[in-house]
Write an enzyme that holds these catalytic residues in place. Sequence first.
Site, PDB file in Angstrom:
ATOM      1  N   GLY A  46      26.798   4.000   7.456  1.00 24.44           N
ATOM      2  CA  GLY A  46      25.896   3.459   8.443  1.00 24.44           C
ATOM      3  C   GLY A  46      24.717   3.999   8.660  1.00 24.44           C
ATOM      4  N   GLN A  51      15.365   5.958  10.452  1.00 24.59           N
ATOM      5  CA  GLN A  51      15.551   6.280   8.854  1.00 24.59           C
ATOM      6  C   GLN A  51      15.307   5.383   7.518  1.00 24.59           C
ATOM      7  OE1 GLN A  51      20.551   6.782   8.814  1.00 24.59           O
ATOM      8  NE2 GLN A  51      19.838   8.501   7.076  1.00 24.59           N
ATOM      9  N   CYS A  94      24.486  12.245   4.084  1.00 25.25           N
ATOM     10  CA  CYS A  94      23.190  11.196   4.683  1.00 25.25           C
ATOM     11  C   CYS A  94      22.726  10.526   4.033  1.00 25.25           C
ATOM     12  CB  CYS A  94      23.044  12.371   5.887  1.00 25.25           C
ATOM     13  SG  CYS A  94      21.295  11.949   6.401  1.00 25.25           S
ATOM     14  N   LEU A  95      22.465   9.012   3.683  1.00 31.06           N
ATOM     15  CA  LEU A  95      21.457   8.605   3.374  1.00 31.06           C
ATOM     16  C   LEU A  95      20.402   9.141   3.195  1.00 31.06           C
ATOM     17  CD1 LEU A  95      22.671   5.155   3.639  1.00 31.06           C
ATOM     18  CD2 LEU A  95      23.368   6.541   2.333  1.00 31.06           C
ATOM     19  N   HIS A 136      27.036  10.823  14.184  1.00 31.83           N
ATOM     20  CA  HIS A 136      26.723  10.933  13.030  1.00 31.83           C
ATOM     21  C   HIS A 136      24.982  10.201  13.224  1.00 31.83           C
ATOM     22  CE1 HIS A 136      25.142  11.608   8.405  1.00 31.83           C
ATOM     23  NE2 HIS A 136      24.388  11.216   8.832  1.00 31.83           N
ATOM     24  N   GLU A 137      25.278   8.963  13.511  1.00 34.27           N
ATOM     25  CA  GLU A 137      23.699   7.467  13.776  1.00 34.27           C
ATOM     26  C   GLU A 137      22.951   7.874  15.067  1.00 34.27           C
ATOM     27  OE1 GLU A 137      23.062   6.107  11.272  1.00 34.27           O
ATOM     28  OE2 GLU A 137      25.260   6.547  10.258  1.00 34.27           O
ATOM     29  N   HIS A 140      21.215  11.262  15.181  1.00 32.69           N
ATOM     30  CA  HIS A 140      19.675  10.560  14.066  1.00 32.69           C
ATOM     31  C   HIS A 140      19.182  10.284  15.329  1.00 32.69           C
ATOM     32  CE1 HIS A 140      20.020  10.554   9.424  1.00 32.69           C
ATOM     33  NE2 HIS A 140      20.995  10.046   9.461  1.00 32.69           N
TER      34      HIS A 140
HETATM   35  O1  K1U Z   1      23.778   7.555   8.247  1.00 32.29           O
HETATM   36  C1  K1U Z   1      23.467   8.158   7.470  1.00 32.29           C
HETATM   37  O2  K1U Z   1      22.949   8.467   6.367  1.00 32.29           O
HETATM   38  C2  K1U Z   1      24.677   7.324   6.941  1.00 32.29           C
HETATM   39  C3  K1U Z   1      25.645   8.582   5.897  1.00 32.29           C
HETATM   40  C4  K1U Z   1      26.771   8.374   7.039  1.00 32.29           C
HETATM   41  C5  K1U Z   1      28.523   8.940   7.531  1.00 32.29           C
HETATM   42  C6  K1U Z   1      28.452   9.655   6.286  1.00 32.29           C
HETATM   43  C7  K1U Z   1      29.475  10.553   6.604  1.00 32.29           C
HETATM   44  C8  K1U Z   1      30.016  11.007   7.482  1.00 32.29           C
HETATM   45  C9  K1U Z   1      28.956  10.345   8.592  1.00 32.29           C
HETATM   46  C10 K1U Z   1      28.165   9.600   8.112  1.00 32.29           C
HETATM   47  C11 K1U Z   1      26.778   7.470   4.780  1.00 32.29           C
HETATM   48  O3  K1U Z   1      26.664   6.804   4.863  1.00 32.29           O
HETATM   49  S1  K1U Z   1      26.741   8.622   3.496  1.00 32.29           S
HETATM   50  C12 K1U Z   1      27.287   7.569   2.450  1.00 32.29           C
HETATM   51  C13 K1U Z   1      28.537   7.628   2.158  1.00 32.29           C
HETATM   52  O4  K1U Z   1      29.578   8.523   3.297  1.00 32.29           O
HETATM   53  C14 K1U Z   1      29.441   7.035   2.013  1.00 32.29           C
HETATM   54  C15 K1U Z   1      28.869   6.289   0.962  1.00 32.29           C
HETATM   55  C16 K1U Z   1      29.676   4.782   0.403  1.00 32.29           C
HETATM   56  C17 K1U Z   1      31.364   5.240   0.591  1.00 32.29           C
HETATM   57  C18 K1U Z   1      31.973   5.775   1.148  1.00 32.29           C
HETATM   58  C19 K1U Z   1      31.005   6.357   2.550  1.00 32.29           C
HETATM   59 ZN    ZN Z   2      22.925  10.122   7.920  1.00 35.62          ZN
END
Ligand code: K1U
Ligand code: ZN
Length: 175
Positions: A46, A51, A94-95, A136-137, A140
């Site tokens: 997401g 971001q 979270c990225l 989560h998004e 944000h």
């Molecule tokens: O919004 C963001 O920062 C993105 C975030 C979203 C998220 C992850 C986990 C739970 C809720 C919301 C991410 O994508 S973090 C990376 C991640 O979860 C992932 C990366 C590669 C493969 C699978 C998952």
């Molecule tokens: Zn996030």
Amino acid sequence: MAKRPIIWAPDPVLKTKCTPVSAVDDEIRALMDDMLDTMYAAPGIGLAAPQVGVTKRVIVVDVSEKDEPNAPICLANPEIVWKSDETAPHEEGCLSLPDLYADVERPVAVQVRYLDRDGASQELAAEGLLAICLQHEIDHIDGILFVDHLSALKRNMFLKKMVKAKKTRAREEAA
Ligand code: K1U
Ligand code: ZN
């Protein structure tokens, strides 16, 4: 389509309540496309507009498995119109807080109303990882990070780690 830099916490743009989109026009569709490129490159499941430094109510998600075709969903002005009483903890990342993970308690199912890429109003019933990712998004674009759901002690520990990580990155970029 282009990949954009992802902003790391702490940063005021990540604490901003974002502005609704007045119309889903070519500029918003280009933003959605860039956000998908950025999300897939990260990689992530997401991404929210703040971001990448844009304080508009736009998010993208794709929770498809690695061995499945991509299933991107682009949402403008998403709002949770229903959430389940049942909640459960799930580990989140979270990225904008790279390498930090914690369990967050959220409703297990939600119904989200939004405008799609064509500006048409849609409703999406979500459960499991999609429901978690949408919440989560949407957090944000309200200026909320997953660490805001944790105790002050844990949140401050995470934010201190991020200040350190940003200093290290700045030093590496200057070298
Ligand atoms: O919004 C963001 O920062 C993105 C975030 C979203 C998220 C992850 C986990 C739970 C809720 C919301 C991410 O994508 S973090 C990376 C991640 O979860 C992932 C990366 C590669 C493969 C699978 C998952
Ligand atoms: Zn996030």
